[in-house]
Enzyme design. Structure first.
Site, mmCIF file in Angstrom:
data_model
loop_
_atom_site.group_PDB
_atom_site.id
_atom_site.type_symbol
_atom_site.label_atom_id
_atom_site.label_comp_id
_atom_site.label_asym_id
_atom_site.label_seq_id
_atom_site.Cartn_x
_atom_site.Cartn_y
_atom_site.Cartn_z
ATOM 1 N N ASP A 109 0.676 -1.169 0.057
ATOM 2 C CA ASP A 109 -0.012 -0.184 0.150
ATOM 3 C C ASP A 109 0.933 1.165 0.285
ATOM 4 O OD1 ASP A 109 0.889 -0.746 2.788
ATOM 5 O OD2 ASP A 109 -0.722 0.490 3.589
ATOM 6 N N GLU A 110 2.016 1.107 -0.134
ATOM 7 C CA GLU A 110 2.933 2.275 0.017
ATOM 8 C C GLU A 110 3.948 2.232 -1.225
ATOM 9 O OE1 GLU A 110 4.911 2.981 3.726
ATOM 10 O OE2 GLU A 110 3.116 2.306 4.779
HETATM 11 MG MG LIG Z 1 -1.358 2.507 4.525
#
Ligand SMILES: [Mg+2]
Length: 433
Positions: A109-110
């Site tokens: 997610d990054e």
């Molecule tokens: Mg996150």
């Protein structure tokens, strides 16, 4: 002399990623406190991720399902669906790819993005990304905009959700220095405890001390943190196509019932080794060692590892080594609840062949062909279409959640395998604080 233009680095972090994906997939969950949790039946019942609302009710990652429900009785618990999260992750990368090829993921997610060479300003790009993610995917991101990776990461943590924070060479002393050292990338619990013991409580205090003092206290990592604190992180953002060879590959399960004797343990090890072998071949890596972790029914946790005389890739050899390690190391006071099998000290396939005059290479070649064929069959007809007869009556491993269909792009037959990339250790440490 012309002053060098500062770099333009973005760090984009999808907010409450797993829970947000679930809310996009099932809009009826919106406006409800949602937690993505390991399921009760295979006894993995802990919170893996929670929505913004669940967070407000006091739900934290790592809490057991029971605790979570007692704190928030109307909490909606959903099982994780990693295949969907990785699809969303790919879609996020597609949006980032409109601005640069320098995209370095940090977990699902990054991502860091280097947009130094773009005509648009970094703030403009951050704003466009924030909006595009919301409009196109229904997710929100927090973006840090800065002149290095460490501050960009810090910026993305400063305002959440759906927000942009800029940290510049001019304002970082005001914005960053009052923050606790533990907010710095790679400053885990152990490190921040050491710093605190020396009364170095803020990033500013860390930055003001001489570098060698920090280095003498914390070693190389300390020097790196000092650089971060002073805005001197010049590590590059990797190209999106960079493949980082994994450092280890492991696969573990919690059994549906405890394993009560060695024969049962052996069968689970053989099955787990199959997945590890498969992944090793996919990655074209060999293992110079194996690891084993065992959790017993009292939740005691043991972990063992061993170097091997010869590199291995095929699962029967991995299984044999791990079974021996188990027999040698595990003292059976209690029955076994969970097992993880790992391949460690990985080396690329080509590097692994050592000239050994006593070795019969034709035999190795034959085994390689055999496993390539087995992999092909399992890829086509589903995981474990072919497996050793000795494990056919194994019943205590959880059943795969979905049946394999090669047409389904979401369905990755090895999605439950953990591949550890360099750097992920730090992430784990950071997340635990
Ligand atoms: Mg996150």
């Amino acid at each position: 002399m012309e002053k060098q233009k500062p770099r333009a680095i973005l760090h984009s972090d999808a907010n409450c990623f797993y829970a947000s994906c679930e809310m996009v997939l099932n809009p009826s969950l919106r406006n409800k406190p949602v937690a993505v949790c390991g399921s009760q039946e295979d006894r993995h019942g802990i919170v893996l991720a929670k929505s913004e609302l669940a967070k407000k009710c006091g739900i934290t990652t790592g809490m057991t399902n029971r605790e979570a429900l007692s704190r928030c009785p109307n909490l909606v618990i959903v099982p994780p669906r990693f295949e969907y999260y990785s699809k969303f992750s790919k879609l996020l990368h597609e949006i980032y790819g409109r601005y640069t090829d320098l995209i370095e993921p940090f977990g699902l997610d990054e991502c860091w993005l280097d947009v130094t060479d773009s005509i648009k300003s970094p703030m403009e790009i951050a704003e466009e990304i924030r909006q595009a993610v919301k409009d196109e995917l229904g997710l929100t991101v927090s973006i840090g905009v800065s002149f290095n990776k460490a501050f960009a990461k810090l910026g993305s943590d400063m305002k959440k959700p759906d927000a942009i924070t800029e940290i510049t060479p001019e304002n970082f002393r005001v914005k960053v220095w009052p923050l606790p050292c533990s907010d710095l990338l790679y400053c885990g619990r152990a490190t921040s405890a050491k710093l605190e013991a020396c009364n170095i409580t803020t990033i500013g205090k860390l930055a003001m001390l001489p570098r060698d003092i920090i280095e003498s206290k914390l070693g190389k990592n300390g020097g790196m943190l000092w650089d971060f604190a002073n805005g001197l992180d010049n590590s590059p953002v990797a190209h999106k196509d960079r493949r980082v060879p994994p450092k280890s590959i492991s696969h573990g399960i919690t059994c549906v019932e405890n394993l009560v004797n060695y024969e049962e343990v052996e069968k689970v090890i053989i099955k787990l080794s199959q997945d590890v072998g498969y992944k090793l071949r996919q990655e074209k890596m060999c293992a110079r060692g194996v690891s084993l972790s065992v959790k017993d029914e009292k939740l005691n946790y043991f972990s063992f590892q061993e170097r091997l005389e010869k590199e291995v890739q095929d699962e029967s050899r991995i299984a044999k080594a791990v079974c021996e390690l188990f027999k040698k190391s595990y003292r059976w006071f209690f029955n076994v609840r969970a097992i993880t099998v790992g391949a460690i000290s990985l080396v690329p396939e080509g590097d692994a062949i050592q000239i050994d005059i006593f070795n019969d290479y034709s035999k190795d070649e034959k085994r390689k062909k055999l496993f390539a064929t087995i992999d092909q069959i399992n890829d086509t007809y589903g995981k474990r279409s072919i497996q050793p007869a000795t494990v056919l009556d194994e019943k205590k491993m959880p059943q795969p959640k979905s049946t394999h269909s090669p047409e389904n792009e979401f369905d990755n037959p090895i999605s439950d395998i953990e591949v550890k990339l360099p750097g992920m250790f730090y992430r784990g440490e950071k997340d635990k604080k």
